[in-house]
Design a protein around this motif. Structure first.
Motif, PDB file in Angstrom:
ATOM      1  N   LEU A  81       2.764  12.253  13.950  1.00  0.00           N
ATOM      2  CA  LEU A  81       1.574  12.085  14.150  1.00  0.00           C
ATOM      3  C   LEU A  81       0.890  12.296  12.917  1.00  0.00           C
ATOM      4  O   LEU A  81       0.074  11.148  12.711  1.00  0.00           O
ATOM      5  N   SER A  82       0.944  12.673  12.288  1.00  0.00           N
ATOM      6  CA  SER A  82       0.197  13.827  11.351  1.00  0.00           C
ATOM      7  C   SER A  82       0.469  12.420  10.032  1.00  0.00           C
ATOM      8  O   SER A  82      -0.707  12.281   9.586  1.00  0.00           O
ATOM      9  N   THR A  83       1.498  12.452   9.536  1.00  0.00           N
ATOM     10  CA  THR A  83       2.237  11.035   9.049  1.00  0.00           C
ATOM     11  C   THR A  83       1.778   9.578   9.108  1.00  0.00           C
ATOM     12  O   THR A  83       0.733   8.906   8.229  1.00  0.00           O
ATOM     13  N   LEU A  84       1.825   9.592  10.446  1.00  0.00           N
ATOM     14  CA  LEU A  84       1.076   7.991  10.918  1.00  0.00           C
ATOM     15  C   LEU A  84      -0.186   7.659  11.302  1.00  0.00           C
ATOM     16  O   LEU A  84      -1.212   7.081  10.377  1.00  0.00           O
ATOM     17  N   GLN A  85      -1.002   9.222  10.767  1.00  0.00           N
ATOM     18  CA  GLN A  85      -2.521   9.480  10.716  1.00  0.00           C
ATOM     19  C   GLN A  85      -2.811   9.284   8.728  1.00  0.00           C
ATOM     20  O   GLN A  85      -3.970   8.392   8.577  1.00  0.00           O
ATOM     21  N   ARG A  86      -1.802   9.934   8.331  1.00  0.00           N
ATOM     22  CA  ARG A  86      -1.799  10.258   6.930  1.00  0.00           C
ATOM     23  C   ARG A  86      -2.365   7.825   6.231  1.00  0.00           C
ATOM     24  O   ARG A  86      -2.897   7.635   5.695  1.00  0.00           O
ATOM     25  N   LEU A  87      -1.310   7.956   7.026  1.00  0.00           N
ATOM     26  CA  LEU A  87      -0.849   6.208   6.909  1.00  0.00           C
ATOM     27  C   LEU A  87      -1.629   5.135   7.621  1.00  0.00           C
ATOM     28  O   LEU A  87      -2.438   4.284   5.905  1.00  0.00           O
ATOM     29  N   SER A  88      -2.644   5.602   7.919  1.00  0.00           N
ATOM     30  CA  SER A  88      -3.325   4.883   8.556  1.00  0.00           C
ATOM     31  C   SER A  88      -4.686   4.822   7.714  1.00  0.00           C
ATOM     32  O   SER A  88      -5.203   4.112   7.092  1.00  0.00           O
ATOM     33  N   SER A  89      -4.653   6.332   7.026  1.00  0.00           N
ATOM     34  CA  SER A  89      -6.650   6.489   5.728  1.00  0.00           C
ATOM     35  C   SER A  89      -5.961   5.236   4.944  1.00  0.00           C
ATOM     36  O   SER A  89      -7.029   5.170   4.581  1.00  0.00           O
ATOM     37  N   LEU A  90      -4.899   5.792   4.437  1.00  0.00           N
ATOM     38  CA  LEU A  90      -4.421   5.208   3.167  1.00  0.00           C
ATOM     39  C   LEU A  90      -4.680   3.639   3.307  1.00  0.00           C
ATOM     40  O   LEU A  90      -4.835   2.436   2.400  1.00  0.00           O
ATOM     41  N   CYS A  91      -3.995   3.206   4.601  1.00  0.00           N
ATOM     42  CA  CYS A  91      -4.285   1.544   4.380  1.00  0.00           C
ATOM     43  C   CYS A  91      -6.023   0.820   4.891  1.00  0.00           C
ATOM     44  O   CYS A  91      -5.639   0.475   4.333  1.00  0.00           O
ATOM     45  N   ASN A  92      -6.589   1.900   5.057  1.00  0.00           N
ATOM     46  CA  ASN A  92      -7.827   1.383   5.374  1.00  0.00           C
ATOM     47  C   ASN A  92      -8.511   1.277   3.556  1.00  0.00           C
ATOM     48  O   ASN A  92      -9.019   0.008   3.549  1.00  0.00           O
ATOM     49  N   GLN A  93      -7.647   2.395   3.373  1.00  0.00           N
ATOM     50  CA  GLN A  93      -8.465   1.849   1.636  1.00  0.00           C
ATOM     51  C   GLN A  93      -8.011   1.177   0.726  1.00  0.00           C
ATOM     52  O   GLN A  93      -8.551   0.644  -0.432  1.00  0.00           O
ATOM     53  N   CYS A  94      -6.803   0.319   0.994  1.00  0.00           N
ATOM     54  CA  CYS A  94      -6.637  -0.813   0.881  1.00  0.00           C
ATOM     55  C   CYS A  94      -6.715  -1.989   1.363  1.00  0.00           C
ATOM     56  O   CYS A  94      -5.874  -3.271   1.043  1.00  0.00           O
ATOM     57  N   SER A  95      -7.335  -1.801   2.557  1.00  0.00           N
ATOM     58  CA  SER A  95      -7.339  -3.037   2.935  1.00  0.00           C
ATOM     59  C   SER A  95      -8.133  -4.455   2.239  1.00  0.00           C
ATOM     60  O   SER A  95      -8.697  -6.004   2.951  1.00  0.00           O
ATOM     61  N   PHE A  96      -8.610  -3.430   0.927  1.00  0.00           N
ATOM     62  CA  PHE A  96      -9.463  -4.588   0.237  1.00  0.00           C
ATOM     63  C   PHE A  96      -9.142  -5.463  -0.864  1.00  0.00           C
ATOM     64  O   PHE A  96      -7.782  -4.611  -1.392  1.00  0.00           O
ATOM     65  N   PRO A  97      -9.240  -6.554  -1.871  1.00  0.00           N
ATOM     66  CA  PRO A  97      -7.674  -6.620  -2.429  1.00  0.00           C
ATOM     67  C   PRO A  97      -8.196  -6.391  -3.913  1.00  0.00           C
ATOM     68  O   PRO A  97      -6.882  -5.894  -4.851  1.00  0.00           O
ATOM     69  N   SER A  98      -9.365  -5.679  -4.280  1.00  0.00           N
ATOM     70  CA  SER A  98      -9.147  -4.781  -5.727  1.00  0.00           C
ATOM     71  C   SER A  98      -9.429  -3.338  -4.966  1.00  0.00           C
ATOM     72  O   SER A  98     -10.743  -3.628  -4.218  1.00  0.00           O
ATOM     73  N   SER A 100     -10.495   0.123  -5.855  1.00  0.00           N
ATOM     74  CA  SER A 100     -11.347   0.166  -7.140  1.00  0.00           C
ATOM     75  C   SER A 100     -11.354   2.242  -7.334  1.00  0.00           C
ATOM     76  O   SER A 100     -12.392   2.563  -7.802  1.00  0.00           O
ATOM     77  N   GLY A 101     -10.425   2.665  -6.125  1.00  0.00           N
ATOM     78  CA  GLY A 101     -10.529   3.591  -6.685  1.00  0.00           C
ATOM     79  C   GLY A 101      -8.962   4.084  -7.844  1.00  0.00           C
ATOM     80  O   GLY A 101      -9.148   3.074  -8.546  1.00  0.00           O
ATOM     81  N   GLY A 102      -8.513   4.981  -8.201  1.00  0.00           N
ATOM     82  CA  GLY A 102      -7.367   6.010  -9.198  1.00  0.00           C
ATOM     83  C   GLY A 102      -5.983   4.695  -8.492  1.00  0.00           C
ATOM     84  O   GLY A 102      -5.776   5.321  -7.085  1.00  0.00           O
ATOM     85  N   LYS A 103      -5.765   3.963  -8.810  1.00  0.00           N
ATOM     86  CA  LYS A 103      -4.199   3.588  -8.883  1.00  0.00           C
ATOM     87  C   LYS A 103      -3.112   4.503  -8.591  1.00  0.00           C
ATOM     88  O   LYS A 103      -2.033   4.313  -7.723  1.00  0.00           O
ATOM     89  N   LEU A 104      -3.419   4.878 -10.419  1.00  0.00           N
ATOM     90  CA  LEU A 104      -2.087   5.946  -9.952  1.00  0.00           C
ATOM     91  C   LEU A 104      -1.839   6.806  -8.755  1.00  0.00           C
ATOM     92  O   LEU A 104      -0.904   7.660  -8.242  1.00  0.00           O
ATOM     93  N   LEU A 105      -3.195   7.973  -8.335  1.00  0.00           N
ATOM     94  CA  LEU A 105      -3.055   8.332  -7.815  1.00  0.00           C
ATOM     95  C   LEU A 105      -2.989   7.904  -6.167  1.00  0.00           C
ATOM     96  O   LEU A 105      -1.810   8.715  -4.966  1.00  0.00           O
ATOM     97  N   MET A 106      -3.070   6.479  -6.265  1.00  0.00           N
ATOM     98  CA  MET A 106      -3.304   5.795  -4.367  1.00  0.00           C
ATOM     99  C   MET A 106      -2.190   6.319  -4.740  1.00  0.00           C
ATOM    100  O   MET A 106      -1.027   5.947  -3.375  1.00  0.00           O
ATOM    101  N   GLN A 107      -1.115   5.335  -5.457  1.00  0.00           N
ATOM    102  CA  GLN A 107      -0.074   4.729  -5.526  1.00  0.00           C
ATOM    103  C   GLN A 107       1.307   6.556  -5.176  1.00  0.00           C
ATOM    104  O   GLN A 107       2.004   6.343  -3.949  1.00  0.00           O
ATOM    105  N   SER A 108       0.716   7.368  -5.641  1.00  0.00           N
ATOM    106  CA  SER A 108       1.237   9.331  -5.140  1.00  0.00           C
ATOM    107  C   SER A 108       1.473   9.035  -3.817  1.00  0.00           C
ATOM    108  O   SER A 108       2.518   8.948  -3.582  1.00  0.00           O
ATOM    109  N   ASP A 109       0.317   8.687  -3.630  1.00  0.00           N
ATOM    110  CA  ASP A 109      -0.151   9.471  -1.947  1.00  0.00           C
ATOM    111  C   ASP A 109       0.617   8.720  -1.214  1.00  0.00           C
ATOM    112  O   ASP A 109       0.728   8.714  -0.120  1.00  0.00           O
ATOM    113  N   ILE A 110       0.356   7.430  -1.393  1.00  0.00           N
ATOM    114  CA  ILE A 110       1.649   6.315  -0.543  1.00  0.00           C
ATOM    115  C   ILE A 110       2.649   6.523  -0.407  1.00  0.00           C
ATOM    116  O   ILE A 110       3.556   6.260   0.799  1.00  0.00           O
ATOM    117  N   ASP A 111       3.543   7.151  -2.083  1.00  0.00           N
ATOM    118  CA  ASP A 111       4.957   7.528  -1.815  1.00  0.00           C
ATOM    119  C   ASP A 111       4.883   7.815  -1.178  1.00  0.00           C
ATOM    120  O   ASP A 111       6.521   8.354  -0.454  1.00  0.00           O
TER     121      ASP A 111
END
Length: 573
Positions: A81-98, A100-111
């Motif tokens: 449940l914790s992993t899916l909640q984390r993925l849900s939060s990350l997916c919401n942040q990636c719902s926009f085409p561009s 705006s946050g730190g790309k390397l940090l986001m890549q690391s969080d998704i990985d």
């Protein structure tokens, strides 16, 4: 868990069914949202594939009758449940085409979230494949009793290994403790564990960072390696030798003792012994002989003995100084009897391996130390290897001269022929036959002749009859010893019985050689009369007719002087 990830609502107290429903609901949302992510789309496509696999696994899970009661699964659900909640939060942040946050940090969080999901999928798949969710006993892990079926035992082992791989520290500790109890239960358990368990994961635990888990895992692996061929093969083929050698090099004393026992057991199989060099094991073993406890030392020198049969490793042993260390173990007052026996065996193997190794042993004063050991009250097993090693060294002319002139050693050989076991008697007799012994030393050990005659009757081990015969023939070059032999009624009768062509236990040529040594060597009339009176003449006639080697010449010498005496007496009359 990432600090920004919201905690699952009451996940620690929620029922398994409630957590399962929350996971399913969130999974359904994520399967849709991961397809509509506008940033990092490649990563979300991979995640969508993993989420699809998760949905399939959860479907299989719900069809298992006892899944809500399984303690392993209950411990996994909050993590899911914790992993899916984390993925849900990350997916919401990636719902926009561009983004705006730190790309390397986001890549690391998704990985990181993706890796966590992969681990959860792996654990769930392992749990499903083990079959424990279909078994009511998976609720409480209980030891199978003496009357348990193979199916029950198989389930128990699979459940143990599932808990080892999926569970936390406490699950792993309890599973290992149960595994140790099972292995102590009966001799068949190691085979069953090797067949049903994941030995590769068990070996992985040898490098675990928890001391108790590492200790238990080392004990289990050591038991499996030492139990039987099947479980030992499993440990080796799953890569157990390397981690065990690392423990032998850097572990605590108790761990080193267990690891050294396992390494010795593994290398007892010649097909495995070669691998020692692949892990730099020779130096590790030498150091274990030098500084290990008496238990570790005994196993380490046993392993060196095992690998000394391997041609590719022999030279490495010599170059790294193993011979020096093994000889030290052999004569050290602190070495155990077991270590001494293995060290003596190792020296005898190397001594039989060619002049290069014999020269190294001599260089390390090996002969003197081996001779000294004969005087000590060492075990018969150790003494066998010591005498065998000396016999190999005696092929060098310089050593043969030293041994031939040593009255003490010659007398020891005589005693071993009289009182040793058949192996000691054979090696000692062979040495007597090859050494150039003085007449005085021969007279000193003539008391062993009766034993040599008796050994001539023994068909086993192969070569014993020949060694005894040759040793006896060597002694019979002394006139007084020839007289001594024929005066011994028991030995004389044994010798004549061996001459009988009907005797199938002894090759005819051996007693013929002895009789020839008595009569050809200038034996007195008394010797010949005793032989004739005992029936040797009749048997030699038969053997001469059968063209047995040496029989005709021995018969001529036995009867020739007798005929001359008869003719001489007739002439005088």
């Amino acid at each position: 868990m990432n600090p920004s990830t919201p905690s699952p609502p009451s996940s620690s107290t929620s029922s398994p069914q409630t957590l399962f429903n929350l996971i399913n609901n969130l999974l359904s949302i994520l399967l849709l949202s991961s397809l509509s992510a506008r940033s990092f789309t490649g990563r979300w496509q991979v995640l969508h594939s993993k989420l699809t696999s998760l949905r399939s696994s959860l479907s299989s899970l719900s069809s298992s009758p006892h899944w809500t009661d399984n303690p392993l699964l209950i411990s996994l659900l909050p993590s899911f449940l914790s992993t899916l909640q984390r993925l849900s939060s990350l997916c919401n942040q990636c719902s926009f085409p561009s983004f705006s946050g730190g790309k390397l940090l986001m890549q690391s969080d998704i990985d990181m979230a993706s890796a966590s999901l992969s681990q959860s999928l792996h654990d769930l798949d392992l749990l499903l494949r083990s079959g424990v969710l279909h078994h009511s006993n998976a609720i409480v892990l209980s030891h199978p009793g003496p009357s348990s079926t193979k199916e029950d035992l198989g389930f128990f082992v699979r459940d143990l290994f599932t808990r080892l791989q999926i569970g936390g520290i406490e699950f792993k500790k309890k599973a290992l403790e149960s595994l140790l109890q099972l292995l102590a239960q009966d001799d068949n358990s190691p085979t069953f564990v090797a067949k049903e368990g994941n030995i590769g994961y068990l070996i992985h635990l040898l490098d675990f960072n928890d001391n108790l888990i590492r200790e238990h895992a080392t004990t289990v692996v050591s038991i499996l390696a030492s139990a039987n061929d099947e479980s030992r093969k499993s440990v080796f083929e799953e890569g157990g030798l390397g981690p065990l050698l690392r423990i032998l090099e850097t572990g605590s004393m108790p761990l080193k003792e267990k690891a050294s026992a396992a390494v010795e057991a593994i290398t007892a199989d010649p097909e495995n012994a070669w691998a020692i060099s692949a892990y730099g094991g020779v130096l590790i073993l030498i150091e274990a002989c030098r500084s290990g406890s008496t238990i570790t030392q005994a196993h380490a020198v046993g392993t060196i003995r095992n690998v000394s049969y391997v041609e590719e490793i022999k030279k490495s042993l010599a170059e790294e100084g193993a011979i020096t260390v093994v000889i030290q173990v052999l004569v050290s007052g602190t070495s155990s009897a077991q270590a001494q026996e293995k060290a003596a065996h190792c020296i005898s193997i190397l001594a039989s391996s060619g002049e290069y190794f014999r020269a190294l042993i001599i260089q390390e004063r090996g002969l003197q130390r081996l001779l000294h050991l004969i005087e000590d009250s060492c075990s018969l097993e150790t003494l066998e290897h010591v005498i065998r090693a000396i016999s190999c060294l005696s092929t060098l002319d310089s050593i043969s001269r030293i041994l031939s002139s040593s009255t003490t050693f010659i007398i020891q050989l005589g005693e071993l022929i009289k009182h040793g076991n058949t192996i000691l008697q054979q090696i000692s007799a062979s040495l007597l036959a090859t050494l150039s012994i003085s007449d005085g030393n021969k007279r000193a050990i003539c008391g062993c002749m009766g034993s040599l005659v008796k050994l001539m009757e023994s068909p086993k081990p192969v070569g014993l009859q020949e060694s005894a015969t040759e040793a006896l023939v060597s002694l019979l070059t002394v006139r007084s010893i020839r007289k001594e032999l024929v005066r011994d009624e028991k030995s004389l009768m044994r010798l004549v019985q061996m001459l009988d062509p009907k005797n199938e236990l002894v090759c005819n040529k051996f007693p013929v050689m002895v009789v020839a040594a008595v009569v050809v060597g200038g034996g007195s009339q008394g010797c010949k009369k005793r032989l004739v009176a005992a029936g040797a003449h009749h048997h030699l006639q038969r053997l001469a007719e059968m063209e047995v080697a040496g029989a005709k010449k021995a018969l001529q010498k036995l009867t020739g002087n007798r005929l001359k005496t008869i003719f001489s007496r007739t002439w005088r009359e």
